[in-house]
Motif scaffolding. Structure first.
Motif, short mmCIF file in Angstrom:
data_model
loop_
_atom_site.label_atom_id
_atom_site.label_comp_id
_atom_site.label_asym_id
_atom_site.label_seq_id
_atom_site.Cartn_x
_atom_site.Cartn_y
_atom_site.Cartn_z
N VAL A 251 -4.89 7.34 2.28
CA VAL A 251 -4.55 6.80 0.86
C VAL A 251 -5.84 6.25 0.16
N VAL A 252 -6.54 7.01 -0.94
CA VAL A 252 -7.51 6.49 -1.38
C VAL A 252 -7.30 6.25 -2.96
N SER A 253 -7.53 5.12 -3.23
CA SER A 253 -7.19 4.73 -4.87
C SER A 253 -8.12 3.75 -5.27
N GLY A 254 -8.21 3.68 -6.68
CA GLY A 254 -9.04 2.56 -7.24
C GLY A 254 -8.24 1.50 -7.78
N VAL A 255 -6.88 1.42 -7.96
CA VAL A 255 -5.97 0.58 -8.23
C VAL A 255 -4.57 0.71 -7.59
N ALA A 256 -3.91 -0.50 -7.28
CA ALA A 256 -2.40 -0.22 -6.85
C ALA A 256 -1.80 -1.23 -8.14
N LEU A 257 -0.83 -0.74 -8.53
CA LEU A 257 -0.09 -1.30 -9.69
C LEU A 257 1.49 -1.32 -9.28
N GLY A 258 2.12 -2.06 -8.77
CA GLY A 258 3.59 -1.96 -8.56
C GLY A 258 4.11 -3.37 -8.13
N SER A 259 5.06 -3.56 -7.27
CA SER A 259 5.61 -4.74 -6.80
C SER A 259 4.86 -5.34 -5.46
N GLN A 260 5.43 -6.66 -5.29
CA GLN A 260 4.90 -7.26 -4.26
C GLN A 260 4.95 -6.74 -3.03
N ALA A 261 6.06 -5.93 -2.85
CA ALA A 261 6.11 -4.95 -1.72
C ALA A 261 4.94 -4.09 -1.48
N LEU A 262 4.30 -3.50 -2.76
CA LEU A 262 3.27 -2.36 -2.62
C LEU A 262 2.04 -3.42 -2.28
N TYR A 263 2.00 -4.43 -2.80
CA TYR A 263 0.62 -5.36 -2.86
C TYR A 263 0.53 -5.78 -1.34
N ARG A 264 1.89 -6.03 -0.55
CA ARG A 264 1.93 -6.29 0.66
C ARG A 264 1.38 -5.18 1.72
N ALA A 265 1.64 -3.82 1.31
CA ALA A 265 1.22 -2.92 2.09
C ALA A 265 -0.23 -2.27 1.84
N CYS A 266 -1.11 -3.09 1.05
CA CYS A 266 -2.24 -2.58 0.53
C CYS A 266 -3.28 -2.55 1.66
#
Length: 413
Positions: A251-266
């Motif tokens: 997974v390659v991305s410039g931005v993550a934009l979601g919930s805390q669950a996503l941010y914990r998986a970053c």
């Protein structure tokens, strides 16, 4: 070492600044926003530039003061009042063009950044918002940092702590945008899109209902990768289902934009700047790249509208042209535009011809158009065949009217 930053010193810098860079997505500091709102007069004569995403970044910098301005590549409902008042400078540019402009042309008196605390090497990670800031902050005389302990330290670009002019360390909530609820119409479109995607494909998707629906629809694939400007909570389902390739750069991305669950998986995401994620050479080098994006309407020539609603501009092209062009250069790649055949009010989204004015994608860039009624593969079709393919995926109740309209339109071409 950076100087200590508080509200008073922050506003002193803003008063002295003519040009300020302000990041979008979750790079937007809610603390800095509060400070700006606390004394709107400090923004008199200041122009704020950045890539603020419609429906996500709702703060109107130009609305701070009658003499404040905002420079942007997206127009949105949130900016409408300032636009009508003549305080918004709209740049009709793609993401790749915006990156080059920020890196090579633009200059700022102040750059605002939100970063993670410095690591053992003295670098502050840009966390979950690595898109444009790596191009902008070196072009600023002063860098003001909100060091937020809640910002995840990620694998991606950072700013040397020593390069920051002044900083405050304070916990503040990160911008969160949970996935929208399932939409039956978009789920039906996503099932058609999923039929084009094989194991081992690399996906690029925009933000919103389409991304979420497509990721749910391909959860049974294996060996997949994501290369995108932005990822959201829909990514979590691919991790849970085992759909992603077992690779550090799955997974390659410039931005993550979601919930805390996503941010914990970053920690599982490789973050890169727009100069990489949207670069033509990068995209052409990714085999089986499927760029999947939504639109508001498509005409029978294959022209795509992703910006205008009822004659009013509601967005910008963003990275759409970059990704569609890149996917077409990718070996076995596809540039896919997906949309429900009708609006919630029953109006046909496939129209005879778009109104005179800007289009988001020209007909020469058309590849594959998808609705819940099927797939129109426009590659190598003449104009009559294109029209027939698009009419075939319109809602059945609109098809005869479209055929009649094409008969008349084709005589004027």
């Amino acid at each position: 070492m950076p100087h200590a930053l508080d509200r008073s010193r922050f506003l002193d810098h803003i008063r002295a600044a003519g040009e300020v860079y302000a990041p979008g997505c979750a790079g937007h500091s809610l603390l800095f926003e509060q400070w700006l709102q606390s004394e709107p007069e400090a923004s008199a004569g200041t122009r704020y530039s950045g890539v603020q995403i419609p429906t996500v970044n709702r703060f109107d910098f130009a609305g701070l003061h009658p003499q404040a301005r905002q420079r942007t590549i997206f127009l949105s409902a949130e900016l409408r009042e300032s636009w009508l008042a003549g305080r918004v400078d709209y740049l009709p540019m793609t993401y790749s063009a915006t990156w080059r402009w920020l890196r090579e042309v633009a200059r700022f008196d102040v750059a605002l950044v939100q970063v993670a605390p410095p690591d053992a090497h003295g670098n502050c990670s840009l966390g979950i918002a690595c898109d444009f800031t790596p191009a902008a902050w070196p072009r600023a005389r002063v860098v003001l940092a909100h060091i937020n302990p809640l910002m995840p330290r990620t694998r991606g670009p950072s700013i040397p702590y020593s390069a920051i002019t002044a900083a405050i360390e304070a916990e503040a909530p990160l911008l969160e945008v949970p996935d929208p609820p399932a939409d039956p119409a978009m789920d039906a479109v996503a099932r058609q899109v999923a039929g084009l995607i094989d194991d081992g494909a690399t996906l690029q998707l925009g933000l919103g209902r389409l991304q979420s629906a497509v990721l749910r629809a391909v959860a049974d694939r294996r060996g997949m990768r994501i290369h995108s400007g932005m990822v959201s909570d829909g990514l979590l389902g691919l991790y849970e289902s085992g759909a992603l390739a077992d690779a550090d750069d799955a997974v390659v991305s410039g931005v993550a934009l979601g919930s805390q669950a996503l941010y914990r998986a970053c920690g599982q995401i490789q973050f890169r700047e727009v100069g990489h994620t949207h670069a033509a050479a990068t995209l052409a080098g990714i085999d089986s790249l499927h760029a999947i994006n939504s639109a508001l309407s498509v005409d029978l020539l294959g022209q795509v509208n992703g910006e205008f609603l009822s004659g009013r501009q509601m967005s910008g092209v963003g990275g759409l042209p970059d990704f569609i062009a890149g996917a077409r250069q990718s070996a076995a790649g596809r540039g896919i535009i997906a949309l429900p055949a009708s609006t919630p009010k029953g109006q046909c989204r496939i129209v005879p011809m778009l109104p005179t004015g800007p289009v988001s994608l020209a007909r020469v860039d058309a590849d594959c158009i998808v609705t819940e009624h099927g797939v129109a593969d426009l590659r190598h079709l003449d104009v009559h065949q294109r029209a027939a393919a698009l009419i075939a995926i319109a809602a059945p109740e609109h098809r005869e009217q479209l055929r009649s309209a094409w008969h008349e339109l084709s005589r004027t071409l």
